[in-house]
Every structure is written in C-alpha cells, then in structure tokens.
Design an enzyme around this catalytic site. Structure first.
Site, PDB file in Angstrom:
ATOM      1  N   PRO A 174      37.302  47.235  41.799  1.00 37.65           N
ATOM      2  CA  PRO A 174      36.625  47.879  40.920  1.00 37.65           C
ATOM      3  C   PRO A 174      36.722  47.354  39.547  1.00 37.65           C
ATOM      4  O   PRO A 174      37.669  46.725  39.173  1.00 37.65           O
ATOM      5  CB  PRO A 174      37.486  49.445  40.592  1.00 37.65           C
ATOM      6  CG  PRO A 174      38.253  49.372  41.891  1.00 37.65           C
ATOM      7  CD  PRO A 174      38.510  48.068  42.249  1.00 37.65           C
ATOM      8  N   GLU A 175      35.565  47.063  38.912  1.00 35.00           N
ATOM      9  CA  GLU A 175      35.255  46.458  37.635  1.00 35.00           C
ATOM     10  C   GLU A 175      34.969  47.486  36.471  1.00 35.00           C
ATOM     11  O   GLU A 175      34.858  48.707  36.914  1.00 35.00           O
ATOM     12  CB  GLU A 175      34.243  45.349  37.665  1.00 35.00           C
ATOM     13  CG  GLU A 175      34.804  44.192  38.424  1.00 35.00           C
ATOM     14  CD  GLU A 175      33.997  43.082  38.560  1.00 35.00           C
ATOM     15  OE1 GLU A 175      33.268  42.661  37.388  1.00 35.00           O
ATOM     16  OE2 GLU A 175      34.085  42.125  39.346  1.00 35.00           O
TER      17      GLU A 175
ATOM     18  N   HIS B  19      47.702  57.515  52.285  1.00 39.41           N
ATOM     19  CA  HIS B  19      47.377  56.566  51.106  1.00 39.41           C
ATOM     20  C   HIS B  19      46.829  57.468  49.962  1.00 39.41           C
ATOM     21  O   HIS B  19      46.679  56.885  48.850  1.00 39.41           O
ATOM     22  CB  HIS B  19      46.053  55.849  51.437  1.00 39.41           C
ATOM     23  CG  HIS B  19      46.162  55.101  52.895  1.00 39.41           C
ATOM     24  ND1 HIS B  19      47.130  53.945  52.799  1.00 39.41           N
ATOM     25  CD2 HIS B  19      45.675  55.092  53.957  1.00 39.41           C
ATOM     26  CE1 HIS B  19      46.957  53.421  53.985  1.00 39.41           C
ATOM     27  NE2 HIS B  19      46.257  54.029  54.643  1.00 39.41           N
TER      28      HIS B  19
ATOM     29  N   ARG C  76      45.671  49.778  49.578  1.00 40.37           N
ATOM     30  CA  ARG C  76      46.310  48.519  49.314  1.00 40.37           C
ATOM     31  C   ARG C  76      47.463  48.673  48.319  1.00 40.37           C
ATOM     32  O   ARG C  76      48.203  47.940  47.916  1.00 40.37           O
ATOM     33  CB  ARG C  76      45.463  47.217  48.990  1.00 40.37           C
ATOM     34  CG  ARG C  76      44.506  46.947  50.187  1.00 40.37           C
ATOM     35  CD  ARG C  76      43.898  45.589  50.003  1.00 40.37           C
ATOM     36  NE  ARG C  76      44.593  44.573  49.549  1.00 40.37           N
ATOM     37  CZ  ARG C  76      44.144  43.276  49.512  1.00 40.37           C
ATOM     38  NH1 ARG C  76      42.789  42.916  49.377  1.00 40.37           N
ATOM     39  NH2 ARG C  76      45.104  42.381  49.175  1.00 40.37           N
TER      40      ARG C  76
ATOM     41  N   ARG D 138      38.959  26.937  23.312  1.00 44.25           N
ATOM     42  CA  ARG D 138      39.459  26.768  24.408  1.00 44.25           C
ATOM     43  C   ARG D 138      38.557  25.681  25.155  1.00 44.25           C
ATOM     44  O   ARG D 138      37.533  25.415  24.964  1.00 44.25           O
ATOM     45  CB  ARG D 138      39.126  27.895  25.190  1.00 44.25           C
ATOM     46  CG  ARG D 138      39.814  29.483  24.325  1.00 44.25           C
ATOM     47  CD  ARG D 138      41.319  29.552  24.894  1.00 44.25           C
ATOM     48  NE  ARG D 138      41.639  29.753  26.261  1.00 44.25           N
ATOM     49  CZ  ARG D 138      41.491  30.761  26.811  1.00 44.25           C
ATOM     50  NH1 ARG D 138      41.236  32.093  26.270  1.00 44.25           N
ATOM     51  NH2 ARG D 138      41.599  30.862  28.245  1.00 44.25           N
TER      52      ARG D 138
END
Ligand SMILES: [Zn+2]
Length: 291
Positions: free
Chosen positions: A2-3, A113, A133, A172
């Site tokens: 998920p973003e 889960h 997970r 950077r």
C-alpha cells in the site's frame, strides 16, 4: 505494497466508520513484532475511548482518541483495514475462494491473520486489521507522545512543493528517484508512483538528483501529485493484496504508463519501456520520452 493513495483511500473510507464511536472491546492475535504496544495493553487500555478522527501522515494512519491518545497504524506490505461487513474474495485463501459459489463469496470472519479487531459499544460493524505477512504496525501513543517513525517523515507528498524537492535534491548525488522515494523528503511516495511521476515529468530516474533544475523539481512534484490524486480518485492500486476497506478492488493499475510495463511500447512514443534497478527497487522508464 500500500502506498500513499491506498492509505488515503483507506482513511477516507474508514474515518466515517470510526468517528464518534466508543471502543467497547479489543481482540488481538498473540504478541509479535506487529504490536509495538503489547496486545494485552491495547485490550486493557483502548476500551472506553471515543475516536475523534483519522489522520494520515505519509503511509501512516493515526486514530485520534478523545483523551488525546493516538492509535498509530501502518499497513506494512499486506495490511488490510476494513469493516466487519466488507466482502471480497481477496480476503479468502485461494482454496477456500475456489470452493465457494459466487453468491457465497461474501462476508468475512476474523481469521489467524486478523491481528486487531475493534468492537464498538453501539453494536455496529467492528473494524478489522488483517495482515498476512505481518509487516504492519500498531502502537498506542500517550497524549503528546510521538513515534520515531513519524518524526523522521518529511512533508507529505500531497502538500509538498517543487521547492521542497529542489532543496533536498540539490545536495544529493544519488539518482533523483532515490530522493523522490526518501520518506524524510516527501512522505508517502512509493515505487509505482515514483516511476509514473518521473515519466510524466519526462525525467530519467537515474539522473543525479543534484542536476535537477528548480523547474524540473516543480514539474516532478506536480506530476507526482497528479498521479497520486488520480489514484486516490480511482480507489488506489490493487496490485498484490491491497483491498479497499469495503472489500472492492482499486482500479488504478489499469492506468499505469510505465510501472510493470517493461518491454511494452510507450503509450506516447512507442519506444519499449525499460526496466532497471535503482536501490534494489525495480524501476521503469521510457528511453524515448525521459531525459
Ligand atoms: Zn515514450
């Protein structure tokens, strides 16, 4: 994984389900790295609290409680936050799913889960946090208490400006994609949307960050917000295990221009989309459109 858009879609759908409701009972699985606050403490200390709001910071969710405490939630890789009345075949194992007739592929009962279950004193639908997970996280924060994970976050990607990115990038030497995905610079940007934004802004992901001009940084943040907002609008991506809180699938994956399209023709110029690796993350770009 998920973003930001998936987390924001989750927030928008879950917030109305939570706000104004008093937690009556908490169910958990056994102690594990999923619980930054021991599950026994959550079960003891959450009942009685009323949820006042659900905020998002980067990919984190923060449920505000009426006494100033906050419940920090992170979906990790496979976290699913949804109401008890959600229905989706995605919530079942492939074998169980295959054994069901379509009209039976509905409803959800907590399984092993389902690490967190919030029940409310109004007897309405419970909230489930399921994570196969178990890379997700739950932590109860005392009033005024923060978490190092939140303290490290930069400005949220949806409210960032091109100047924020330019200021961070100019110092950077790493590829611009690495800076774009640095949660300490812009919070919430993940792999899919970084690739899509770089494509829209016509910038190669490997360009050294310090060589990005202020104009390009502005174009890149604008492109990023465009893809993030569009994804939120369409319900997020359903790649892997992501599922909407009401159990339906997101639709954004159908609009991807470069991500996971290696070898396919660019939708703009026809050049084959290339796949490279940057910082161990697969990266997709068009050698024709991006400079
Ligand atoms: Zn192209």
């Amino acid at each position: 994984m998920p973003e930001l858009p998936e987390v924001e879609v989750t927030r928008r759908r879950i917030e109305p389900l939570l706000v104004g409701r008093r937690i009556a009972k908490v169910g958990t699985t056994r102690p594990s790295y999923f619980f930054l606050t021991p599950p026994a403490r959550l079960a003891r200390e959450l009942p009685g609290a009323v949820v006042r709001g659900l905020e998002r910071r980067g990919k984190y969710l923060l449920a505000q409680l009426d006494d100033g405490r906050r419940l920090l939630l992170h979906l990790g890789m496979t976290g699913q936050l949804f109401a008890e009345n959600a229905s989706s075949p995605r919530l079942l194992s492939a074998r169980r799913r295959a054994a069901l007739r379509p009209e039976e592929q509905r409803g959800f009962a907590p399984d092993r889960h389902t690490h967190l279950r919030l029940e409310f004193d109004d007897g309405g639908p419970a909230l489930f946090f399921r994570d196969v997970r178990k890379f997700g996280k739950v932590r109860l924060l005392r009033p005024g208490e923060s978490d190092p994970r939140l303290d490290k976050l930069g400005v949220d990607a949806l409210s960032a400006t091109g100047d924020d990115l330019f200021a961070a990038a100019r110092k950077r030497k790493v590829p611009i994609k690495t800076v774009l995905m640095d949660q300490g610079v812009l919070a919430g940007v993940g792999n899919i949307y970084a690739d899509e934004a770089l494509f829209l802004a016509k910038i190669r992901p490997r360009r050294p960050a310090a060589r990005i001009s202020r104009q390009e940084a502005k174009a890149l943040v604008a492109a990023l917000q465009k893809v993030l907002l569009r994804s939120i609008e369409t319900g997020g991506s359903s790649i892997s295990d992501y599922v909407l809180p009401d159990g339906s699938d997101g639709a954004y994956q159908d609009e991807r221009r470069v991500y996971a399209r290696a070898g396919e023709p660019c939708l703009v110029c026809g050049t084959r989309i290339k796949r490279i690796s940057i910082g161990a993350r697969s990266t997709h770009f068009c050698p024709g459109c991006q400079r």
